[in-house]
Design a protein around this motif. Structure first.
Motif, PDB file in Angstrom:
ATOM      1  N   VAL A 128      30.460  42.205  25.109  1.00  0.00           N
ATOM      2  CA  VAL A 128      30.696  40.919  25.765  1.00  0.00           C
ATOM      3  C   VAL A 128      32.102  40.451  25.393  1.00  0.00           C
ATOM      4  O   VAL A 128      32.683  40.903  24.406  1.00  0.00           O
ATOM      5  N   TYR A 129      32.636  39.552  26.187  1.00  0.00           N
ATOM      6  CA  TYR A 129      33.996  39.077  25.947  1.00  0.00           C
ATOM      7  C   TYR A 129      34.079  37.578  26.184  1.00  0.00           C
ATOM      8  O   TYR A 129      33.545  37.043  27.163  1.00  0.00           O
ATOM      9  N   GLY A 130      34.779  36.928  25.298  1.00  0.00           N
ATOM     10  CA  GLY A 130      35.039  35.502  25.442  1.00  0.00           C
ATOM     11  C   GLY A 130      35.729  34.986  24.203  1.00  0.00           C
ATOM     12  O   GLY A 130      36.231  35.752  23.378  1.00  0.00           O
ATOM     13  N   MET A 131      35.737  33.690  24.056  1.00  0.00           N
ATOM     14  CA  MET A 131      36.385  33.053  22.916  1.00  0.00           C
ATOM     15  C   MET A 131      35.723  31.712  22.694  1.00  0.00           C
ATOM     16  O   MET A 131      34.873  31.273  23.494  1.00  0.00           O
ATOM     17  N   THR A 132      36.060  31.057  21.609  1.00  0.00           N
ATOM     18  CA  THR A 132      35.476  29.743  21.343  1.00  0.00           C
ATOM     19  C   THR A 132      35.725  28.812  22.520  1.00  0.00           C
ATOM     20  O   THR A 132      34.840  28.043  22.924  1.00  0.00           O
ATOM     21  N   GLU A 133      36.921  28.895  23.087  1.00  0.00           N
ATOM     22  CA  GLU A 133      37.298  27.999  24.186  1.00  0.00           C
ATOM     23  C   GLU A 133      36.526  28.261  25.470  1.00  0.00           C
ATOM     24  O   GLU A 133      36.575  27.435  26.401  1.00  0.00           O
ATOM     25  N   THR A 134      35.820  29.398  25.552  1.00  0.00           N
ATOM     26  CA  THR A 134      34.951  29.663  26.704  1.00  0.00           C
ATOM     27  C   THR A 134      33.487  29.682  26.275  1.00  0.00           C
ATOM     28  O   THR A 134      32.651  30.299  26.934  1.00  0.00           O
ATOM     29  N   THR A 135      33.175  29.001  25.176  1.00  0.00           N
ATOM     30  CA  THR A 135      31.797  28.892  24.687  1.00  0.00           C
ATOM     31  C   THR A 135      31.163  30.275  24.512  1.00  0.00           C
ATOM     32  O   THR A 135      30.030  30.513  24.886  1.00  0.00           O
ATOM     33  N   ALA A 136      31.924  31.200  23.950  1.00  0.00           N
ATOM     34  CA  ALA A 136      31.493  32.590  23.722  1.00  0.00           C
ATOM     35  C   ALA A 136      31.773  33.421  24.965  1.00  0.00           C
ATOM     36  O   ALA A 136      32.902  33.477  25.439  1.00  0.00           O
ATOM     37  N   SER A 137      30.750  34.045  25.548  1.00  0.00           N
ATOM     38  CA  SER A 137      31.005  35.116  26.516  1.00  0.00           C
ATOM     39  C   SER A 137      31.298  34.606  27.924  1.00  0.00           C
ATOM     40  O   SER A 137      30.511  33.889  28.522  1.00  0.00           O
ATOM     41  N   PRO A 190      29.312  33.423  10.133  1.00  0.00           N
ATOM     42  CA  PRO A 190      29.336  31.976   9.847  1.00  0.00           C
ATOM     43  C   PRO A 190      28.978  31.152  11.075  1.00  0.00           C
ATOM     44  O   PRO A 190      29.322  31.515  12.199  1.00  0.00           O
ATOM     45  N   PHE A 191      28.321  30.021  10.851  1.00  0.00           N
ATOM     46  CA  PHE A 191      28.010  29.121  11.954  1.00  0.00           C
ATOM     47  C   PHE A 191      29.261  28.421  12.478  1.00  0.00           C
ATOM     48  O   PHE A 191      29.193  27.713  13.482  1.00  0.00           O
ATOM     49  N   ALA A 192      30.392  28.609  11.798  1.00  0.00           N
ATOM     50  CA  ALA A 192      31.657  28.112  12.332  1.00  0.00           C
ATOM     51  C   ALA A 192      32.170  28.996  13.461  1.00  0.00           C
ATOM     52  O   ALA A 192      33.141  28.638  14.126  1.00  0.00           O
ATOM     53  N   HIS A 193      31.524  30.142  13.672  1.00  0.00           N
ATOM     54  CA  HIS A 193      31.928  31.082  14.723  1.00  0.00           C
ATOM     55  C   HIS A 193      31.047  30.887  15.951  1.00  0.00           C
ATOM     56  O   HIS A 193      29.827  30.810  15.839  1.00  0.00           O
ATOM     57  N   ILE A 194      31.658  30.832  17.118  1.00  0.00           N
ATOM     58  CA  ILE A 194      30.914  30.508  18.335  1.00  0.00           C
ATOM     59  C   ILE A 194      29.833  31.530  18.652  1.00  0.00           C
ATOM     60  O   ILE A 194      28.746  31.173  19.116  1.00  0.00           O
ATOM     61  N   ALA A 195      30.080  32.820  18.384  1.00  0.00           N
ATOM     62  CA  ALA A 195      29.056  33.826  18.689  1.00  0.00           C
ATOM     63  C   ALA A 195      27.789  33.560  17.885  1.00  0.00           C
ATOM     64  O   ALA A 195      26.675  33.659  18.418  1.00  0.00           O
ATOM     65  N   GLU A 196      27.940  33.213  16.612  1.00  0.00           N
ATOM     66  CA  GLU A 196      26.754  32.964  15.791  1.00  0.00           C
ATOM     67  C   GLU A 196      26.052  31.683  16.200  1.00  0.00           C
ATOM     68  O   GLU A 196      24.821  31.586  16.138  1.00  0.00           O
ATOM     69  N   ARG A 197      26.806  30.696  16.622  1.00  0.00           N
ATOM     70  CA  ARG A 197      26.158  29.463  17.075  1.00  0.00           C
ATOM     71  C   ARG A 197      25.325  29.717  18.329  1.00  0.00           C
ATOM     72  O   ARG A 197      24.203  29.217  18.456  1.00  0.00           O
TER      73      ARG A 197
END
Length: 653
Positions: free
Chosen positions: A424-433, A276-283
């Motif tokens: 890769v590692y990250g989260m939405t709060e770190t703009t993905a990786s 989903p485009f609601a997920h930071i990795a896909e964006r």
């Protein structure tokens, strides 16, 4: 200056002043006639000869500018939101870009959010415009639309439009049908809502509006600054109310630039977008990097269609969440096990061993002996490349995994195919990786090293901390939650536990809140055990529990695709998960899997009892997130009786 400061300065110079407006202007100027996005919505556009509807970069931006002008007519003010609940399709991309061009903030909403969660998000972000695709989406939004006077326009596709513009009686019937399809979705009829228009009507109105508002649109675009929000992404809300993560243009373009640099992604690529485009990795991978580089993205609206799409598209770049890679491994393993020709099985097994040894030799700090390279080249052409081709991965220049820890045995299996899959590692709060592997930073079992210009350290309690230009400025309208996320020194507290080795490679242990502490005080990471169980192609999902208990127990499900293949090899006639889960031969096979897994684990980590369910866990069934991760708290709550029984008289391992 430190190395990190120098890296950051170099990236800052590369993206100085950059916003989506400038990115698209450059991409259209350089690659305007090249394909941008393709999808399968042939009824709504021309077939490009391959069974896909395709738009070029110039066409995409032209459509977005027209829709943006229509948004101005609909009253969208700078900084206001446009909420989109839709699958991955060209119109979703157009709406996202149009919102930014009009000075607004696009908010892609997970299709799986409940009506109550939708109501919370809508009340929190207060969208001026809402875009909906299906009758199910209309059902999830209808209560909001009936109450929300701040929404000035609703753009709806076919079934969503029908549901929102039906008579009271028809609307109630449509709501009931949608509720049946969407579990507990509750709908309020929204009859003859004058705000509702079709996508085609909105597009046509926008084209007319552009003739009047072209200059105003240009002013809106020029007013956008790098530190302005480019999107707000709401979490899926599995552990409470969704939180809106604000990401800026600078966040996004810094992340896109460092990710491309680490992965050696130079120029456009061919990719597949299915999350989903609601997920930071896909964006990042489906929107922003392609927009920055001018790539060609194939949009898949149903993850179940991913496998055949890969075989057709043969992408040059592919991002798979761990569950996708697990399914690839399980599928190949099951087919090889079913191969009746022993000589062929042995040849493939030897080739996979050589491939694994070769890829492992390319890890940072190692060298590839010439004789190993020669052996790999000898088996790659006749055996490994055809295996990759069957999966559609024979043209891969870059492959990656994220969203959850990649089981190292899965990574080794993929290495056997000749694929270096970079975690890769990250989260939405770190703009993905925040960290990533790549050709220059590759070590199996880790998620790579810190991206250029990003700081990563481990707190005293083992938590992973991140600092740099990719960190969110905060949660939308939630200063308290923001203060809990980002400390006074600017470090984002990720909530994950990890370890850094001497070379700066990060290994993620588990979510801090998911670590199990048994009654004897042992700290155990459940994901490691679950991943070990899922290495068997027979096991689809696994949940390990044991907080405050004397030992661990597990709930298991069969893999709906590979379990029937294994069953046929065992002479079992059943084909459904429900049938197979009670078959004695399958039960014996599952018991063997648990026993083999326990043999690899320390005594406190071993499973003492387990239950094999007669159902699968799915996104629609609410046990999995849209990225196929386990909703641990949801599953534990749903199966609390099963867990209680396991501690009484469960199937002992």
């Amino acid at each position: 200056m430190t190395d990190i400061a120098l890296q950051r300065a170099a990236i800052d110079a590369e993206i100085e002043g950059l916003t989506l407006v400038g990115v698209l202007e450059r991409t259209v100027r350089e690659r305007g006639t090249e394909p941008a996005y393709s999808d399968r919505r042939l009824a709504e556009g021309a077939d490009d000869g391959r069974g896909w509807r395709t738009v070029t970069w110039a066409e995409l931006v032209d459509r977005a500018r027209e829709l943006a002008a229509g948004f101005l007519d609909a009253g969208l003010a700078p900084g206001e939101a446009v909420a989109v609940m839709a699958s991955n399709r060209i119109e979703h991309v157009v709406a996202d870009i149009a919102t930014v061009l009009a000075g607004g903030i696009p908010v892609s909403v997970y299709n799986t959010l409940s009506p109550e969660q939708v109501a919370y998000v809508a009340g929190h972000v207060e969208p001026r415009i809402v875009v909906l695709e299906t009758a199910d989406h209309a059902a999830r939004w209808s209560a909001v639309l009936a109450e929300k006077s701040t929404v000035s326009q609703v753009i709806a596709f076919g079934t969503a439009f029908d549901a929102l513009t039906a008579s009271d009686a028809d609307a109630e019937a449509a709501a009931d049908a949608a509720a049946a399809d969407a579990d507990d979705a509750r709908s309020v009829a929204v009859a003859a809502d004058v705000r509702v228009v079709t996508w085609d009507q909105a597009a046509a109105d926008g084209a007319m509006a552009l003739t009047r508002r072209d200059a105003e649109l240009a002013i809106r675009g020029e007013a956008i600054k790098p530190d302005d929000p480019i999107t707000i992404l709401y979490t899926s809300g599995t552990t409470g109310r969704p939180k809106g993560v604000v990401l800026t243009h600078r966040n996004i373009w810094f992340e896109a630039a460092v990710s491309a640099r680490k992965a050696h992604l130079d120029g456009p690529g061919i990719s597949v977008s299915y999350l989903p485009f609601a997920h930071i990795a896909e964006r990042i991978l489906g929107l922003y990097i392609p927009q920055l580089q001018g790539g060609h993205v194939h949009l898949i609206d149903d993850p179940a269609a991913l496998a055949p799409a890969l075989a057709e598209i043969r992408p040059t770049r592919f991002f798979g969440v761990p569950r996708v890679w697990e399914k690839i491994r399980a599928g190949i393993g099951a087919k090889l096990a079913a191969e009746p020709n022993a000589a062929k099985r042995e040849a493939v097994a030897q080739a996979l061993a050589i491939g694994q040894a070769y890829v492992e030799s390319t890890q940072t700090g190692r060298t590839t002996p010439p004789e190993l390279r020669a052996r790999f080249e000898a088996v790659d052409g006749p055996i490994l490349r055809p295996l990759r081709a069957a999966l559609g991965l024979d043209r891969i220049e870059w492959a990656s995994s994220a969203a959850a820890p990649m089981p190292v045995e899965i990574a080794r299996f993929l290495a056997g195919l000749g694929l270096s899959v970079y975690d890769v590692y990250g989260m939405t709060e770190t703009t993905a990786s925040a960290t990533a592997g790549g050709p220059d930073a590759f070590r199996l079992g880790t998620v790579g090293t810190a991206q250029d210009g990003i700081e990563v350290r481990i707190a005293d309690d083992g938590e992973i901390l991140v600092r740099g230009p990719i960190t969110t400025p905060g949660y939308h309208k939630e200063p308290t939650a923001t203060a809990e996320l980002i400390d006074p020194d600017g470090w984002v507290h990720t909530g994950d536990v990890g370890e850094l080795d001497a070379d700066g490679f990060l290994r993620v242990v588990d979510r801090k809140k998911d670590i199990i502490i048994t009654s004897s005080g042992k700290n155990i990471a459940p994901s490691n055990i679950e991943n070990a169980l899922k290495e068997s192609p027979l096991i689809g999902q696994a949940l390990v529990v044991g907080e405050g208990r004397p030992y661990l127990v597990a709930i298991l499900t069969l893999d709906g695709e590979t379990a029937p293949i294994i069953a046929r090899r065992l002479g079992v006639e059943g084909t459904t998960v429900a049938e197979l889960a009670v078959d004695p031969a399958i039960l014996d096979a599952v018991a063997a899997v648990v026993a083999a897994t326990n043999a690899r684990l320390s005594r406190p980590e071993q499973i003492k009892a387990y239950e094999l369910l007669t159902e699968e866990w799915t996104i629609g069934g609410e046990q999995l997130t849209p990225t196929l991760k386990l909703k641990r708290k949801v599953v534990i709550s749903r199966y609390e009786d099963v867990i209680a029984d396991l501690y009484q008289s469960g199937r002992m391992a």
